[in-house]
Write a protein that holds these residues in place. Structure first.
Motif, PDB file in Angstrom:
ATOM      1  N   MET A   1       0.831  -1.156   0.000  1.00 50.56           N
ATOM      2  CA  MET A   1       0.000   0.000   0.000  1.00 50.56           C
ATOM      3  C   MET A   1       0.885   1.231   0.000  1.00 50.56           C
ATOM      4  O   MET A   1       1.969   1.219   0.587  1.00 50.56           O
ATOM      5  N   GLU A   2       0.410   2.288  -0.664  1.00 51.81           N
ATOM      6  CA  GLU A   2       1.166   3.537  -0.757  1.00 51.81           C
ATOM      7  C   GLU A   2       0.259   4.731  -0.442  1.00 51.81           C
ATOM      8  O   GLU A   2      -0.909   4.726  -0.809  1.00 51.81           O
ATOM      9  N   ILE A   3       0.840   5.695   0.211  1.00 51.94           N
ATOM     10  CA  ILE A   3       0.186   6.990   0.388  1.00 51.94           C
ATOM     11  C   ILE A   3       1.146   8.039  -0.168  1.00 51.94           C
ATOM     12  O   ILE A   3       2.251   8.223   0.358  1.00 51.94           O
ATOM     13  N   GLU A   4       0.741   8.685  -1.233  1.00 43.63           N
ATOM     14  CA  GLU A   4       1.530   9.778  -1.799  1.00 43.63           C
ATOM     15  C   GLU A   4       0.952  11.080  -1.263  1.00 43.63           C
ATOM     16  O   GLU A   4      -0.253  11.323  -1.371  1.00 43.63           O
ATOM     17  N   TYR A   5       1.799  11.893  -0.681  1.00 44.38           N
ATOM     18  CA  TYR A   5       1.364  13.122  -0.017  1.00 44.38           C
ATOM     19  C   TYR A   5       2.178  14.308  -0.520  1.00 44.38           C
ATOM     20  O   TYR A   5       3.305  14.169  -0.976  1.00 44.38           O
ATOM     21  N   ASP A  48      -2.013  -2.039  -4.226  1.00 44.14           N
ATOM     22  CA  ASP A  48      -1.607  -2.875  -5.366  1.00 44.14           C
ATOM     23  C   ASP A  48      -1.640  -2.104  -6.684  1.00 44.14           C
ATOM     24  O   ASP A  48      -2.092  -2.613  -7.710  1.00 44.14           O
ATOM     25  N   GLY A  49      -1.201  -0.844  -6.633  1.00 42.50           N
ATOM     26  CA  GLY A  49      -1.123  -0.017  -7.830  1.00 42.50           C
ATOM     27  C   GLY A  49      -2.416   0.662  -8.235  1.00 42.50           C
ATOM     28  O   GLY A  49      -2.429   1.517  -9.114  1.00 42.50           O
ATOM     29  N   GLU A  50      -3.525   0.323  -7.589  1.00 39.76           N
ATOM     30  CA  GLU A  50      -4.829   0.925  -7.903  1.00 39.76           C
ATOM     31  C   GLU A  50      -5.118   2.060  -6.927  1.00 39.76           C
ATOM     32  O   GLU A  50      -5.021   1.876  -5.707  1.00 39.76           O
ATOM     33  N   THR A  51      -5.460   3.223  -7.459  1.00 46.41           N
ATOM     34  CA  THR A  51      -5.806   4.352  -6.598  1.00 46.41           C
ATOM     35  C   THR A  51      -7.189   4.118  -6.007  1.00 46.41           C
ATOM     36  O   THR A  51      -8.176   3.978  -6.739  1.00 46.41           O
ATOM     37  N   ILE A  52      -7.241   4.056  -4.675  1.00 44.68           N
ATOM     38  CA  ILE A  52      -8.544   3.874  -4.023  1.00 44.68           C
ATOM     39  C   ILE A  52      -9.050   5.178  -3.418  1.00 44.68           C
ATOM     40  O   ILE A  52     -10.215   5.276  -3.062  1.00 44.68           O
ATOM     41  N   TRP A  53      -8.168   6.179  -3.301  1.00 45.80           N
ATOM     42  CA  TRP A  53      -8.596   7.512  -2.874  1.00 45.80           C
ATOM     43  C   TRP A  53      -7.646   8.541  -3.477  1.00 45.80           C
ATOM     44  O   TRP A  53      -6.433   8.395  -3.375  1.00 45.80           O
ATOM     45  N   GLN A  58     -11.713  13.025  -5.453  1.00 45.00           N
ATOM     46  CA  GLN A  58     -12.812  12.994  -4.489  1.00 45.00           C
ATOM     47  C   GLN A  58     -13.025  14.337  -3.809  1.00 45.00           C
ATOM     48  O   GLN A  58     -13.893  14.462  -2.959  1.00 45.00           O
ATOM     49  N   ASP A  59     -12.227  15.335  -4.176  1.00 45.35           N
ATOM     50  CA  ASP A  59     -12.381  16.696  -3.670  1.00 45.35           C
ATOM     51  C   ASP A  59     -12.241  16.787  -2.153  1.00 45.35           C
ATOM     52  O   ASP A  59     -13.040  17.409  -1.484  1.00 45.35           O
ATOM     53  N   GLY A  60     -11.222  16.126  -1.624  1.00 49.18           N
ATOM     54  CA  GLY A  60     -10.960  16.230  -0.198  1.00 49.18           C
ATOM     55  C   GLY A  60     -10.247  15.009   0.337  1.00 49.18           C
ATOM     56  O   GLY A  60      -9.954  14.065  -0.393  1.00 49.18           O
ATOM     57  N   PHE A  61      -9.981  15.039   1.619  1.00 51.19           N
ATOM     58  CA  PHE A  61      -9.315  13.932   2.280  1.00 51.19           C
ATOM     59  C   PHE A  61     -10.333  12.858   2.636  1.00 51.19           C
ATOM     60  O   PHE A  61     -11.500  13.158   2.895  1.00 51.19           O
ATOM     61  N   PRO A  62      -9.877  11.614   2.718  1.00 51.25           N
ATOM     62  CA  PRO A  62     -10.818  10.546   3.066  1.00 51.25           C
ATOM     63  C   PRO A  62     -11.165  10.559   4.544  1.00 51.25           C
ATOM     64  O   PRO A  62     -10.312  10.820   5.393  1.00 51.25           O
ATOM     65  N   ASP A  63     -12.422  10.289   4.836  1.00 50.41           N
ATOM     66  CA  ASP A  63     -12.816   9.985   6.202  1.00 50.41           C
ATOM     67  C   ASP A  63     -12.161   8.647   6.529  1.00 50.41           C
ATOM     68  O   ASP A  63     -12.209   7.720   5.712  1.00 50.41           O
TER      69      ASP A  63
END
Length: 87
Positions: A1-5, A48-53, A58-63
């Motif tokens: 899993m990856e988080i790009e910030y 796994d390479g798929e953007t889920i958020w 989505q115009d904002g951060f995920p809950d």
């Protein structure tokens, strides 16, 4: 899993907290959460390479509860998240 910030926006702490929450919830299912520095207001969560958020899409951060449900639905669909699951 990856988080790009976005480093320009100083979202490292948000990315780190999100990673911590996901690793705490999915201790057996996730091997790692990589934090990837980016620019331009990016905050994307990929599994796994798929953007889920994507903050931009989505115009904002995920809950966090929603993000956990998205991850659960992909890696452990039969698992209950307890109070995080909305009925």
């Amino acid at each position: 899993m990856e988080i790009e910030y976005c480093t320009q926006c100083r979202w490292l702490l948000r990315a780190g907290w999100t990673a911590q929450e996901l690793l705490t919830t999915f201790t057996a299912e996730l091997g790692e959460v990589a934090l990837i520095p980016g620019t331009g207001g990016v905050f994307d969560v990929r599994l796994d390479g798929e953007t889920i958020w994507s903050r931009k899409q989505q115009d904002g951060f995920p809950d966090l509860a929603v993000l956990k449900q998205l991850v659960r639905d992909r890696i452990a669909p039969d698992r209950s998240l307890g109070h995080t699951d909305r009925r």
